[in-house]
Design a protein around this motif. Structure first.
Motif, short mmCIF file in Angstrom:
data_model
loop_
_atom_site.label_atom_id
_atom_site.label_comp_id
_atom_site.label_asym_id
_atom_site.label_seq_id
_atom_site.Cartn_x
_atom_site.Cartn_y
_atom_site.Cartn_z
N HIS A 122 0.62 -1.18 -0.10
CA HIS A 122 -0.03 -0.04 -0.13
C HIS A 122 0.87 1.24 0.08
O HIS A 122 0.35 2.21 -0.02
CB HIS A 122 -0.87 -0.07 1.38
CG HIS A 122 -1.92 -1.02 1.12
ND1 HIS A 122 -1.63 -2.32 1.58
CD2 HIS A 122 -3.17 -1.20 0.84
CE1 HIS A 122 -2.50 -3.02 1.53
NE2 HIS A 122 -3.83 -2.38 1.07
N GLY A 123 1.99 0.98 -0.06
CA GLY A 123 3.01 2.44 0.03
C GLY A 123 3.09 2.91 1.21
O GLY A 123 2.94 2.37 2.26
N LYS A 124 3.36 4.37 1.17
CA LYS A 124 3.60 5.04 2.57
C LYS A 124 2.32 5.46 3.01
O LYS A 124 1.20 5.89 2.40
CB LYS A 124 4.45 6.26 2.10
CG LYS A 124 4.83 6.96 3.28
CD LYS A 124 5.73 8.28 3.21
CE LYS A 124 4.90 9.37 2.40
NZ LYS A 124 5.75 10.65 2.06
N LEU A 125 2.04 5.20 4.29
CA LEU A 125 0.82 5.33 4.95
C LEU A 125 1.29 6.05 6.23
O LEU A 125 2.30 5.70 7.10
CB LEU A 125 0.21 3.96 5.23
CG LEU A 125 -0.33 3.03 4.14
CD1 LEU A 125 -0.87 1.89 4.89
CD2 LEU A 125 -1.18 3.89 3.27
N THR A 126 0.34 6.97 6.96
CA THR A 126 0.29 7.53 8.09
C THR A 126 -0.38 6.84 9.01
O THR A 126 -1.92 6.89 8.82
CB THR A 126 0.42 8.99 8.35
OG1 THR A 126 1.24 9.46 7.10
CG2 THR A 126 0.06 9.74 9.68
N ALA A 127 -0.17 6.21 10.20
CA ALA A 127 -0.82 5.21 10.85
C ALA A 127 -1.06 5.76 12.27
O ALA A 127 -0.34 6.33 12.94
CB ALA A 127 -0.29 4.05 11.12
N PHE A 128 -2.33 5.96 12.70
CA PHE A 128 -2.69 6.28 14.06
C PHE A 128 -2.50 5.41 15.17
O PHE A 128 -3.48 4.33 15.03
CB PHE A 128 -4.03 7.17 14.20
CG PHE A 128 -4.60 7.55 15.58
CD1 PHE A 128 -3.67 8.96 16.20
CD2 PHE A 128 -5.17 7.04 16.41
CE1 PHE A 128 -4.08 9.30 17.28
CE2 PHE A 128 -5.75 7.70 17.61
CZ PHE A 128 -5.21 8.80 18.15
N ALA A 129 -1.49 5.34 16.20
CA ALA A 129 -1.64 4.08 17.13
C ALA A 129 -2.09 4.80 18.49
O ALA A 129 -1.19 5.31 19.12
CB ALA A 129 0.00 3.87 17.10
N ALA A 130 -3.34 4.30 18.77
CA ALA A 130 -3.91 4.97 19.80
C ALA A 130 -3.14 4.35 21.21
O ALA A 130 -3.08 3.04 21.26
CB ALA A 130 -5.41 4.76 20.01
N GLY A 131 -2.76 5.05 22.23
CA GLY A 131 -2.40 4.57 23.37
C GLY A 131 -0.94 4.03 23.25
O GLY A 131 -0.55 3.17 24.32
N ALA A 132 -0.29 4.13 22.04
CA ALA A 132 1.25 3.59 21.93
C ALA A 132 2.04 3.95 22.93
O ALA A 132 3.01 3.06 23.46
CB ALA A 132 1.66 3.86 20.61
N ARG A 133 1.85 5.05 23.29
CA ARG A 133 3.04 5.24 24.56
C ARG A 133 2.75 4.87 25.79
O ARG A 133 3.58 5.08 26.77
CB ARG A 133 3.19 7.08 24.39
CG ARG A 133 3.81 7.42 23.06
CD ARG A 133 3.50 8.96 22.74
NE ARG A 133 3.80 9.45 23.86
CZ ARG A 133 3.44 10.75 24.12
NH1 ARG A 133 2.34 11.45 23.41
NH2 ARG A 133 3.85 11.79 25.09
N LYS A 134 1.76 4.58 26.23
CA LYS A 134 1.20 3.69 27.53
C LYS A 134 1.11 2.20 27.60
O LYS A 134 1.59 1.75 28.55
CB LYS A 134 -0.03 4.57 28.00
CG LYS A 134 -0.08 5.92 28.42
CD LYS A 134 -0.99 6.45 29.17
CE LYS A 134 -1.18 7.71 29.46
NZ LYS A 134 -2.40 8.38 30.13
N SER A 135 0.70 1.88 26.23
CA SER A 135 0.60 0.41 26.13
C SER A 135 1.89 -0.39 25.97
O SER A 135 2.62 0.05 25.13
CB SER A 135 -0.46 0.06 25.21
OG SER A 135 -0.49 -1.53 25.25
#
Length: 244
Positions: free
Chosen positions: A30-43
């Motif tokens: 799918h090429g370059k994607l910007t992904a939102f990772a919810a809670g990534a810094r706490k989990s």
């Protein structure tokens, strides 16, 4: 909303809000994607250690209404940990991923570029990527992006370069002495430098001597900055580490 799985290389990350993270991925399909990772810094369970530059992942993504996708999970396939223990290797890896990020548009598949970056990271991890290999990587990446500089003949008239060639980033590469009069930013370059860069474009992997390598590094920095509109941040980091 469609859910899909893909292979991905982490190009960069940005902290968002108090606990979330935006992750720029180069995916195989799918090429370059910007992904939102919810809670990534706490989990510490969902994304533990995965969302770091140049990690190789298997990701589960969900399409959203905007251009950003949602990152539901990420499994580490390869961490390239051998390329994280030495500043020179880290600098080259960060430069490679930043270059790929800036050369690509969102949602445009670039499987060849994905494989090129993956291969280069593998060589860095195995300590098999010398300084000249970074130049070879750059030239291949530029070719995949449709920005290959010309070193074999004049970029303006197509003729022979002659004894006193010049290089002009705005006109796509080397120019002959006559055409250099129309290229205001053209700089004189030695013929052996152009020959060395052309050989790298053609797949030869003979190391360039340090002086030519440093001049090649300068030419490509200027060429890339002109075409993407800014100097890559990792160029300065490589200079700080002492890499040409």
């Amino acid at each position: 909303m469609e859910r899909f799985t893909d292979e991905a290389l982490v190009l960069s990350t940005v902290d968002y809000g108090e606990s979330d993270r935006l992750v720029t991925l180069l995916t195989r399909e799918h090429g370059k994607l910007t992904a939102f990772a919810a809670g990534a810094r706490k989990s510490k369970r969902r994304f533990a250690g995965a969302l770091e530059p140049y990690m190789r992942l298997r990701v589960q993504l969900v399409e959203t209404r905007g251009s950003t996708v949602r990152l539901d999970s990420a499994d580490i396939v390869a961490g390239y940990y051998g390329a994280r223990a030495d500043l020179s290797l880290i600098a080259r890896a960060l430069y490679a991923v930043e270059l790929c990020r800036e050369l690509t548009r969102d949602h445009e598949p670039h499987p060849e570029l994905f494989e090129l970056l993956e291969s280069y990271l593998q060589k860095l991890e195995a300590k098999e990527a010398g300084p000249t290999s970074l130049l070879a990587f750059e030239l291949s990446a530029l070719a995949h992006a449709g920005l290959m500089p010309r070193f074999d003949s004049c970029s303006l008239c197509g003729g022979a370069l002659g004894a006193h060639p010049r290089f002009d980033q705005a006109h796509g590469g080397a120019v002959c002495e006559s055409c250099a009069l129309r290229a205001r930013d053209a700089v004189a370059v030695p013929s052996e430098l152009l020959s060395g860069l052309r050989a790298l474009q053609e797949g030869e992997r003979t190391p360039l001597p340090p002086e030519l390598r440093a001049r090649a590094r300068g030419l490509l920095n200027v060429f890339i900055a002109h075409h993407i509109g800014r100097r890559l941040k990792s160029v300065d980091f490589m200079a700080q580490v002492g890499l040409d």
